[in-house]
Motif scaffolding. Structure first.
Motif, PDB file in Angstrom:
ATOM      1  N   LYS A   4       0.585  -1.201   0.071  1.00 25.71           N
ATOM      2  CA  LYS A   4      -0.131   0.008  -0.049  1.00 25.71           C
ATOM      3  C   LYS A   4       0.870   1.257   0.146  1.00 25.71           C
ATOM      4  O   LYS A   4       0.530   2.197  -0.679  1.00 25.71           O
ATOM      5  N   PHE A   7       2.467   1.383  -3.753  1.00 24.37           N
ATOM      6  CA  PHE A   7       1.407   1.429  -4.822  1.00 24.37           C
ATOM      7  C   PHE A   7       0.040   1.974  -4.062  1.00 24.37           C
ATOM      8  O   PHE A   7      -0.779   1.241  -3.713  1.00 24.37           O
ATOM      9  N   PRO A   8       0.009   3.512  -3.896  1.00 23.32           N
ATOM     10  CA  PRO A   8      -0.926   3.830  -3.192  1.00 23.32           C
ATOM     11  C   PRO A   8      -2.359   4.229  -3.742  1.00 23.32           C
ATOM     12  O   PRO A   8      -3.261   4.438  -3.337  1.00 23.32           O
ATOM     13  N   ASN A   9      -2.386   3.878  -5.197  1.00 24.96           N
ATOM     14  CA  ASN A   9      -3.535   4.194  -6.037  1.00 24.96           C
ATOM     15  C   ASN A   9      -4.610   2.893  -6.137  1.00 24.96           C
ATOM     16  O   ASN A   9      -4.993   2.625  -7.148  1.00 24.96           O
ATOM     17  N   ASN A  10      -4.718   2.202  -5.017  1.00 28.35           N
ATOM     18  CA  ASN A  10      -5.864   1.281  -4.949  1.00 28.35           C
ATOM     19  C   ASN A  10      -5.625   0.104  -6.013  1.00 28.35           C
ATOM     20  O   ASN A  10      -6.628   0.026  -6.913  1.00 28.35           O
ATOM     21  N   HIS A  11      -4.589  -0.342  -6.059  1.00 27.54           N
ATOM     22  CA  HIS A  11      -4.214  -1.588  -7.184  1.00 27.54           C
ATOM     23  C   HIS A  11      -4.587  -2.786  -6.590  1.00 27.54           C
ATOM     24  O   HIS A  11      -4.604  -3.026  -5.398  1.00 27.54           O
TER      25      HIS A  11
END
Length: 62
Positions: A4, A7-11
Motif C-alpha cells: 500500500k 502502490f497507493p492508488n488502489n491497485h
C-alpha cells in the motif's frame, strides 16, 4: 502494508505465499494450478488493464 505504501492508488495485489514451493517437484499439485491462475491474471491485465472478478475469486479459493 508495504504494498500500500509502494502502490497507493488502489491497485489489485496478488501475493503468492507458495513461492518457496515452486522449486519442489513434489509440490506441483499445488503450484502448477496456482501458477496458471497467476499467468491468466497477467494476461488479462496486459490485454485489458484489469483482472476479472472470476479470476480473482478462483485465486482466492486455492
Amino acid at each position: 502494508m508495504q504494498f500500500k505504501l509502494m502502490f497507493p492508488n488502489n491497485h489489485t495485489i496478488i501475493t503468492i505465499p507458495e513461492n518457496p514451493m515452486f522449486n519442489a517437484p513434489e509440490a506441483t499439485e499445488v503450484t502448477v494450478p496456482r501458477l496458471e491462475l497467476v499467468k491468466l491474471a497477467g494476461k488479462q491485465y496486459a490485454e485489458t488493464g484489469k483482472i476479472t472478478m472470476i479470476c480473482l475469486q478462483k485465486y482466492a479459493r486455492r
